[in-house]
Write an enzyme that holds these catalytic residues in place. Structure first.
Site, PDB file in Angstrom:
ATOM      1  N   ASP A  77    -108.708 -40.735  35.797  1.00  0.00           N
ATOM      2  CA  ASP A  77    -108.328 -40.984  37.185  1.00  0.00           C
ATOM      3  C   ASP A  77    -109.394 -40.501  38.161  1.00  0.00           C
ATOM      4  OD1 ASP A  77    -106.458 -42.034  39.044  1.00  0.00           O
ATOM      5  OD2 ASP A  77    -105.850 -40.000  39.554  1.00  0.00           O
ATOM      6  N   ASN A 116    -110.414 -33.139  47.831  1.00  0.00           N
ATOM      7  CA  ASN A 116    -109.094 -32.510  47.877  1.00  0.00           C
ATOM      8  C   ASN A 116    -109.197 -31.048  47.465  1.00  0.00           C
ATOM      9  OD1 ASN A 116    -107.463 -34.788  48.548  1.00  0.00           O
ATOM     10  ND2 ASN A 116    -107.735 -35.562  46.479  1.00  0.00           N
TER      11      ASN A 116
END
Length: 588
Positions: free
Chosen positions: A302, A444
């Protein structure tokens, strides 16, 4: 390594009878039943009474009807009131909103998931925009940092070096057999927070809850796994509450053999069609694992591929605002790790398919900056292998502002994991060179974002098209409200996973990621563009996921990599009908 027993091809040790990994199975008819049909709450035996209330798959709390309480020996074990699922949902959302600390909300939601599975997913689906930042980034980052302290009940499988040689036995300890998706981490590079070792389990747990809520994969078909090979985080090694192995990380051959045993055991236990998603592995392992197993397993990273697909979708959508083609742009990345090089490669592939130019040529539109400055050909010998394709002919530039001034990019993308690196000088230079600079601060959690939405809009005088990895609130500038886009992987991986499962895919290919990107970009409307959005709102994420799943499945069939035949006539309807529903069932 090739001569060691663990390096045998997985096919040599696979049990061909274990083909239970693919397809959309519903053994007891719970999800295929209509809501007015009665189902039996099966566990090992028929669940009744006290045990029924403590099984999260079947517990309904105060929603058990009087008739169900009589039939299942629940009378007296619950207060007399009967509350519908909708009332329970309103009560829980009211309670959650009383918490002022995000980690408290996270813990309350995890407790709910362990107590009442369907109510947890109904809450998440109906309130996705409010709860997504709680169950995933940014709050999940803090949860992983404190996982040893907040740990209450295992939510997945922990496979440590102590289990070397018997990983298959460990997998068989998991009670569910029909696993379709595994999310696995070794905890070495959790978000932008570094090595959190065994405490990285919060990531697979969070990702799989989103596979169910956003992509409709049944919870019982999902398996979170943490591979514990130690940690190099001194703070954790000295923490009395740390829940993992207190030793330095295994590397080299020891690490490779352990991961190979794991991959072979997964295939043997769950079959050819189980999707294994690698999550938050460090760069040096992530690329090697994806390369090594992409031709023998159904694998997906991912951080490399999901991020690439969602960013490409935003870039495709943005072209409708900018009136340009991707090939007309010059791209500059800050960060040359998994995310940066993964996005760059997918952009190059998309431009190659649009223009017919060789991918070696289309890569020249894309420039990367790492910790040592602009990646150029004079540095090629010292670069890691995954950076080498991006070493173009140019004078060196030692920092980002030097690269911006030299390259004059139209698109600036941050994947550095370092906050506030898109300085005012950098953003103003982008605004000087472009009427509508496209700025994506993707790192993030929120604290690691290269710049904030407010900074991007203010420093460009409202001209930027902005996207981020973590959510930012709307920004008011000069009397206009700007809605920042969120390039969240949650747009892609749930729909991609559903598409792979419903087609019975046996391998993942880049064309499937392109199909997912194009499907997502196609769902951005003129109304969204008018509000400055390059992604559709999350409020209709299940519809988005169904469309992505249909496009991914169609591409899988076209490539000859699908095993679920015949192909459904309407893949969107098939995707929608395959999705798990969290609505309570009626028990007989």
């Amino acid at each position: 390594m090739g001569s060691t027993p663990t390096e045998l091809p997985c096919e040599d040790v696979a049990d061909n009878r274990s083909g239970v990994g693919g397809g959309i199975s519903d053994v007891y008819g719970e999800d295929s039943a209509t809501l007015d049909q009665l189902v039996t709450p099966w566990v090992t035996s028929v669940a009744s009474g006290y045990s029924l209330m403590r099984d999260p798959r079947y517990n309904k709390g105060l929603a058990f009807t009087d008739k169900e309480r009589d039939a299942h020996y629940l009378t007296g074990l619950l207060p007399p009131v009967v509350l519908s699922q909708d009332v329970q949902e309103r009560k829980l959302m009211h309670n959650l909103r009383q918490y002022t600390v995000p980690l408290q909300r996270y813990m309350a939601l995890m407790d709910l998931q362990e107590r009442n599975e369907r109510l947890f997913y109904k809450l998440l689906i109906d309130n996705v925009e409010e709860l997504l930042p709680v169950v995933y980034t940014p709050t999940v980052g803090e949860a992983c940092q404190k996982y040893g302290s907040i740990y209450r009940k295992p939510q997945g499988l922990y496979i440590s070096l102590k289990e070397k040689g018997k990983i298959l036995e460990v997998l068989k300890n998991w009670p569910q057999r029909g696993i379709q998706v595994i999310v696995v981490t070794d905890g070495e590079r959790i978000l932008g927070l570094g090595d959190l070792g065994c405490q990285g389990m919060g990531i697979p747990v969070g990702k799989l809850s989103l596979y169910t809520a956003l992509g409709g994969i049944r919870p019982s078909a999902c398996l979170p796994i943490t591979i514990d090979v130690g940690t190099n985080n001194e703070k954790l090694l000295n923490d009395e509450f740390y829940i993992g192995l207190k030793q330095r990380r295994a590397t080299g051959q020891e690490y490779a053999e352990f991961l190979h045993e794991f991959m072979c055991a997964v295939k043997q236990n769950y079959g050819e069609k189980v999707l294994v998603q690698f999550e938050d592995f460090a760069n040096h392992n992530a690329f090697d694992l994806l390369s090594k197993y992409s031709d023998s397993h159904l694998v997906f990273n991912d951080d490399i591929q999901g991020t690439a697909s969602v960013v490409l979708a935003g870039l495709i959508a943005a072209q409708k605002v900018l009136g340009k083609k991707l090939a007309d742009h010059t791209f500059l990345f800050l960060g040359a790790g998994e995310a940066g090089t993964g996005i760059a490669e997918l952009i190059a592939l998309k431009i190659s398919k649009e223009t017919g130019a060789p991918i070696a040529e289309t890569r020249k539109k894309i420039w990367l900056v790492d910790s040592k400055g602009l990646i150029v050909s004079s540095r090629k010998e010292s670069l890691q292998h995954f950076k080498q394709p991006w070493a173009h002919e140019h004078e060196p530039a030692k920092d980002l502002i030097g690269a911006v001034n030299a390259i004059k990019p139209t698109v600036l993308i941050g994947t550095s994991g370092v906050g506030q690196t898109f300085t005012k000088e950098v953003v103003e230079a982008m605004a000087t060179n472009n009427e509508k600079p496209l700025i994506l601060a993707l790192s993030n959690p929120t604290s690691q974002a290269e710049c904030t939405a407010e900074q991007a809009y203010t420093w460009t005088k409202g001209r930027a098209i902005f996207g981020s990895g973590s959510p930012f609130d709307p920004v008011e500038y000069n009397g206009k409200t700007y809605l920042p886009g969120q390039a969240n992987n949650c747009y892609i991986f749930p729909g991609l996973g559903l598409g792979l499962i419903m087609s019975g895919a046996i391998r993942v290919r880049d064309d499937m990621l392109l199909a997912a990107s194009e499907a997502l970009a196609a769902q951005v409307t003129e109304e969204h563009f008018a509000n400055g959005l390059i992604y559709p709102p999350f409020s209709n994420i299940r519809e988005i996921s169904a469309n992505i799943a249909a496009c991914v499945a169609a591409k899988t069939y076209d490539l000859g990599l699908a095993s679920n035949l015949p192909r459904a006539k309407d893949l969107v309807k098939f995707a929608e009908s395959s999705m798990y529903s969290p609505v309570y069932r009626n028990y007989r």
